[in-house]
Design an enzyme around this catalytic site. Structure first.
Site, short mmCIF file in Angstrom:
data_model
loop_
_atom_site.label_atom_id
_atom_site.label_comp_id
_atom_site.label_asym_id
_atom_site.label_seq_id
_atom_site.Cartn_x
_atom_site.Cartn_y
_atom_site.Cartn_z
N ASP A 24 117.59 112.74 -24.02
CA ASP A 24 117.45 111.78 -22.93
C ASP A 24 115.99 111.36 -22.99
O ASP A 24 115.10 112.15 -22.65
CB ASP A 24 117.76 112.44 -21.57
CG ASP A 24 117.66 111.45 -20.43
OD1 ASP A 24 116.77 110.57 -20.50
OD2 ASP A 24 118.45 111.55 -19.49
N HIS A 25 115.73 110.14 -23.44
CA HIS A 25 114.33 109.80 -23.74
C HIS A 25 113.45 109.81 -22.48
O HIS A 25 112.24 109.90 -22.59
CB HIS A 25 114.23 108.49 -24.52
CG HIS A 25 114.44 107.25 -23.71
ND1 HIS A 25 115.68 106.80 -23.31
CD2 HIS A 25 113.56 106.35 -23.22
CE1 HIS A 25 115.54 105.70 -22.62
NE2 HIS A 25 114.27 105.39 -22.54
N LYS A 31 109.82 95.07 -14.57
CA LYS A 31 110.12 96.41 -15.09
C LYS A 31 109.35 97.40 -14.24
O LYS A 31 108.12 97.31 -14.13
CB LYS A 31 109.68 96.49 -16.55
CG LYS A 31 109.70 97.89 -17.14
CD LYS A 31 111.10 98.32 -17.49
CE LYS A 31 111.16 99.76 -17.97
NZ LYS A 31 112.52 100.27 -18.09
N HIS A 37 119.46 109.45 -17.12
CA HIS A 37 118.05 109.36 -16.74
C HIS A 37 117.83 109.68 -15.25
O HIS A 37 116.99 110.50 -14.90
CB HIS A 37 117.50 107.96 -17.02
CG HIS A 37 117.81 107.46 -18.40
ND1 HIS A 37 117.78 108.27 -19.51
CD2 HIS A 37 118.16 106.22 -18.86
CE1 HIS A 37 118.08 107.55 -20.59
NE2 HIS A 37 118.32 106.32 -20.21
C1 BG6 Z 1 118.64 103.19 -22.12
C2 BG6 Z 1 119.71 102.26 -21.61
O1 BG6 Z 1 119.10 104.51 -22.07
O2 BG6 Z 1 117.49 103.08 -21.31
C3 BG6 Z 1 119.21 100.83 -21.58
O3 BG6 Z 1 120.86 102.33 -22.45
C4 BG6 Z 1 117.91 100.75 -20.81
O4 BG6 Z 1 120.19 99.97 -20.99
C5 BG6 Z 1 116.91 101.79 -21.30
O5 BG6 Z 1 117.39 99.46 -20.96
C6 BG6 Z 1 115.68 101.84 -20.41
O6 BG6 Z 1 114.71 102.67 -20.98
P1 BG6 Z 1 113.18 102.46 -20.68
O7 BG6 Z 1 112.48 103.58 -21.38
O8 BG6 Z 1 112.81 101.10 -21.19
O9 BG6 Z 1 113.02 102.51 -19.20
#
Ligand code: BG6
Length: 483
Positions: free
Chosen positions: A178-179, A342, A241
């Site tokens: 989960d990044h 964002k 997330h």
């Molecule tokens: C991903 C989703 O896991 O996370 C995407 O599949 C989303 O839809 C993205 O845009 C958002 O990641 P970050 O790191 O840009 O907030």
């Protein structure tokens, strides 16, 4: 740093994730010496590429993502890459892959260590896992597997996938990535909570009124309409997330920082996650879809999206736990595409206290995760030249130089996989619980859809999402802090 011998097999080696995240991160780890002489990467995908072509691609991507690089270093790094054209359903291809992996293991003295990385369309994960098992692809050293999200589509499919993966890998060797858990400020939640008496001592329902989590995105679904329409914001962002963030905020203090203890603390908390009833879903959740503008499509008109789609591009909801330090505190969350900007942030809203000055502002602790990394606490003090109370922010922010030092989340998490640290990965029992919650919401929505009158708020793009989300609060004194 220790040089870890390993053969890494990437399923999805020609794909976007490999190019954007994995290859640049691997290069950084190579430069730091974590992987160096005794490693090779096999990129697999359907396209008929050659080893040489993949190496060119890898070199190009390193140049694109790094300002200054030593040409010889890039060349040496790329020489560790091999390409295997691979159809994930073809048994013969796994046999060839195994042969190549064994040859490379000998050539690079990788000591039988294997790392498999599932970086392709999730519908293939189960098939790949089954073939790894049936064709005995695992090596004689360590065997680890990294699985991208989404891990299943609901609890039943996640259980099935887990069964297929655990046929060849122990839970300790499965890294469900989960990044968000690789992000600097998400990794800062535990130190912030547990090292500051100022924060630790107020971390309870006695002082915290509510917690708010916002994962707002400026972009729409872009080219991912096909995937997204089968997923929606709840599965795409909340199931993983947002729930990981909630867990870090609500879990009890682990007894130490070992991976086992951290997962244990999370699991203890999750037992007390309240799964919503259909009535609670109706009351406490809002789903929405973005409308179009002069220059952008409405969600239902996006390529590969069903024009009658009921898939949500926005969701707001509420959850609570019955145990843990903030038992009973409402946790509100929202996420959506095509917001005004964002912004990933967490607001911890403290209760008011009686005071002789009368009206004071609430103290909030805000953690900004993206695009900036900072924490600030709103605090009351006296006005200088007139009676009354003013509000200021105490800010903990990163300088540009510090930000430049923060490794990308993928680099951090890949590093953890190599050194076998699963602290910042999702344990099966956590994932299972998250799916139980998500399934309850999805089921309630599904019933509404079938009854023919789903409440799906249509919201204007590039604002703050549907106004209906203002009504999920428990009391009239609560409202979104970030507006
Ligand atoms: C991903 C989703 O896991 O996370 C995407 O599949 C989303 O839809 C993205 O845009 C958002 O990641 P970050 O790191 O840009 O907030």
């Amino acid at each position: 740093m220790k040089n870890i011998p390993v053969i890494m097999i990437i399923f999805g080696g020609s794909g976007d994730l490999a190019h954007r995240k994995l290859y640049p991160s691997l290069f950084n780890l190579y430069e730091q010496g974590l992987i160096h002489d005794n490693f090779a990467v096999i990129g697999t995908a359907r396209r008929p590429w050659s080893h040489e072509y993949l190496r060119e691609q890898v070199s190009d991507v390193i140049h694109e993502t790094h300002d200054q690089v030593d040409e010889n270093e890039v060349k040496a790094f790329a020489s560790h890459f091999y390409y295997q054209s691979h159809d994930v359903t073809n048994v013969e291809h796994y046999v060839t892959l195994k042969k190549l992996a064994q040859e490379l293991d000998d050539r690079y003295s990788a000591q039988g260590n294997c790392l498999f990385y599932m970086a392709m369309a999730p519908r293939f994960f189960g098939t790949i896992a089954t073939h790894i098992n049936d064709q005995h692809l695992t090596g004689s050293g360590f065997n680890r597997i990294v699985v991208e999200k989404p891990f299943g589509h609901d609890l039943v499919s996640a259980e099935q996938l887990n069964k297929e993966i655990t046929a060849s890998f122990d839970e300790n060797d499965i890294f469900r990535i989960d990044h968000y858990l690789g992000k600097e400020m998400i990794q800062n939640i535990m130190p912030m909570r547990f090292t500051n008496p100022l924060i630790k001592n107020i971390w309870s329902g006695e002082y915290i009124k509510n917690i708010q989590i916002t994962l707002a995105e400026r972009l729409g679904v872009e080219a991912r309409g096909g995937y997204y329409d089968t997923s929606g914001a709840l599965r795409d962002m909340v199931q993983n997330h947002i729930f990981q963030i909630i867990t870090l905020l609500a879990m009890p203090e682990p007894k130490d920082l070992s991976s086992d203890s951290v997962h244990q603390a999370k699991q203890e908390l999750l037992k007390s996650l309240i799964i919503p009833t259909p009535e609670e879903v109706k009351k406490n959740f809002v789903r929405g879809q973005y409308l179009g503008s002069d220059t952008t499509f409405a969600y239902k008109k996006e390529p590969n999206v069903d024009p009658d789609s009921t898939t949500e591009t926005y969701v707001a909801g509420k959850t609570k736990f019955t145990s843990g330090p903030i038992a009973g505190v409402p946790i509100y969350f929202r996420t959506g595409k095509e917001f005004k900007e964002k912004k990933t942030r967490i607001d911890i809203v403290l209760k008011h206290i009686n005071n002789p000055y009368g009206q004071a502002h609430s103290n909030n602790i805000t953690i900004e995760v993206d695009p900036e990394s900072k924490i600030y606490i709103t605090i009351n003090g006296k006005k200088i030249d007139e009676p009354g109370i003013r509000r200021e922010d105490l800010t903990y922010a990163f300088s540009k130089e510090e930000m430049a030092k923060v490794p990308d989340g993928y680099e951090r998490l890949l590093h953890d996989v190599f050194v076998n640290d699963s602290t910042n990965f999702t344990h099966w029992s956590e994932l299972k619980r998250y799916w139980e919650f998500i399934d309850a919401v999805e089921d309630a929505w599904q019933k509404e859809n079938e009854a023919g009158n789903p409440e799906i708020a249509q919201y204007l793009p590039y604002r703050m999402g549907p106004k209906e989300a203002d009504n999920i609060f428990e009391s009239p004194t609560e409202h979104w802090i970030y507006e």
